[in-house]
Design an enzyme around this catalytic site. Structure first.
Site, PDB file in Angstrom:
ATOM      1  N   GLU A 100     -25.720   3.612  25.447  1.00 13.44           N
ATOM      2  CA  GLU A 100     -26.142   5.015  25.471  1.00 13.44           C
ATOM      3  C   GLU A 100     -25.304   5.778  26.492  1.00 13.44           C
ATOM      4  OE1 GLU A 100     -30.314   7.321  26.537  1.00 13.44           O
ATOM      5  OE2 GLU A 100     -30.407   5.450  25.390  1.00 13.44           O
ATOM      6  N   ASP A 102     -25.563   9.593  28.275  1.00  9.12           N
ATOM      7  CA  ASP A 102     -26.579  10.646  28.395  1.00  9.12           C
ATOM      8  C   ASP A 102     -26.135  11.893  29.137  1.00  9.12           C
ATOM      9  OD1 ASP A 102     -28.458   9.002  27.240  1.00  9.12           O
ATOM     10  OD2 ASP A 102     -29.382   8.403  29.108  1.00  9.12           O
ATOM     11  N   GLU A 104     -28.796  14.875  30.274  1.00  6.04           N
ATOM     12  CA  GLU A 104     -30.171  15.370  30.261  1.00  6.04           C
ATOM     13  C   GLU A 104     -30.262  16.545  31.222  1.00  6.04           C
ATOM     14  OE1 GLU A 104     -33.376  12.060  29.182  1.00  6.04           O
ATOM     15  OE2 GLU A 104     -32.376  11.626  31.074  1.00  6.04           O
ATOM     16  N   GLU A 129     -27.385   6.498  37.220  1.00  3.99           N
ATOM     17  CA  GLU A 129     -27.577   7.940  37.210  1.00  3.99           C
ATOM     18  C   GLU A 129     -26.682   8.662  38.211  1.00  3.99           C
ATOM     19  OE1 GLU A 129     -29.989   5.727  37.822  1.00  3.99           O
ATOM     20  OE2 GLU A 129     -31.632   5.989  36.388  1.00  3.99           O
ATOM     21  N   TRP A 194     -42.351  13.638  35.552  1.00  2.00           N
ATOM     22  CA  TRP A 194     -41.253  13.238  36.428  1.00  2.00           C
ATOM     23  C   TRP A 194     -40.101  14.252  36.516  1.00  2.00           C
ATOM     24  CZ3 TRP A 194     -36.295  12.813  34.470  1.00  2.00           C
ATOM     25  CH2 TRP A 194     -36.171  12.740  33.074  1.00  2.00           C
TER      26      TRP A 194
END
Length: 283
Positions: A100, A102, A104, A129, A194
């Site tokens: 994946e 990402d 976001e 991250e 979150w």
């Protein structure tokens, strides 16, 4: 009209047609996958919108799978008080050992900056991250969010400015996404447990429906179908397959990370008390 003017007009019309064709068409390239009417394709396939209310969010998925590509999407994010909402735009395979890549976008209170969250999963493992503020208001207009994914690296870019690179370090024992074809997904959903200040700020449903907009999708990519790739083995016509950061690109990444990065897993010693992941020292 002179013959020269006529030729110029024909060239201009052809150029305009090619530009329009390269932008893609949401009716042809994507399927709305959930949301019970909250996702809409408009303008003869030139615009797609996702919306979120207290009952449901919405999402879409590409019709094609890709194994490497240079993929652009212009997105205009939820304006105003978007606290608790997440607009996700990513490439992913399926299954517990999925790969994946990402983007976001974590909403926030009016007047506060969005957080751009990036991550890379390989064989089901993420925890990579990096987060950034943006140097513009991403709700006022469309901006281009790009993923370059080739056998050498994954490069995240915003308006052609690279902000992050994840290199292929398989020779050093670090998995890299290169064997699983991925679909493009996007969704707008509620994550107020979150997303904003760790869940301290909840979604204000009086502001709903929340809406994000998409246009000008473009994929220079290898389409995977029936176990084979649309790209030839030598990929001579796909310059992006060999593309890497030049000196200017490396300087832009340093600029973005120095001025706008707010979290980097490679500096979070509390999270990795036994030592940082190996790519942190090798990248």
């Amino acid at each position: 009209m002179t013959s020269r003017s006529f030729v110029k007009e024909k060239v201009f019309l052809l150029f305009s047609f090619l530009l329009a064709a390269s932008a893609g068409n949401f009716n042809q390239d994507f399927d709305i996958t959930w949301g019970d009417g909250r996702a809409k394709i408009l303008g003869n396939g030139q615009l797609l919108t996702l919306s979120l209310d207290k009952t449901s969010g919405s999402g879409f998925k590409s019709r094609s799978q890709y194994l490497f590509g240079k993929i652009d999407m212009q997105i205009k994010l939820v304006p105003g008080n978007s606290a608790g909402t997440v607009t996700a735009y990513y490439l992913s395979s399926l299954g517990s050992a999925h790969d994946e890549i990402d983007f976001e976008f974590l909403g926030n209170l009016s007047g506060q900056p969005y957080i751009l969250h990036t991550n890379v999963f390989t064989q089901g493992k993420g925890n990579r991250e990096q987060q950034f503020y943006l140097w513009f208001d991403p709700t006022k207009d469309f901006h281009t969010y790009s993923i370059l994914w080739n056998p050498q690296s994954i490069i995240f870019s915003v308006d052609r400015t690279p902000i992050r690179e994840f290199k292929n370090l398989e020779s050093r024992g670090i998995p890299f996404p290169k064997d699983q074809p991925m679909w493009i997904f996007s969704s707008l959903w509620n994550a107020d447990d979150w997303a904003t200040r760790g869940g301290l700020v909840k979604t204000d449903w009086s502001q709903a429906p929340f809406t994000a907009s998409y246009r000008n999708f473009n994929a220079q990519a290898c389409i995977w179908s029936s176990g084979s790739s649309s790209c030839s083995s030598n990929s001579s016509g796909n310059s992006w397959m060999r593309e890497s950061l030049d000196t200017t690109g490396q300087q832009k990444i340093k600029w973005a990370q120095k001025n706008y990065m707010i979290y980097n897993y490679c500096t979070d010693s509390k999270r990795f008390p036994q030592g940082f992941p190996p790519e942190c020292s090798l990248a």
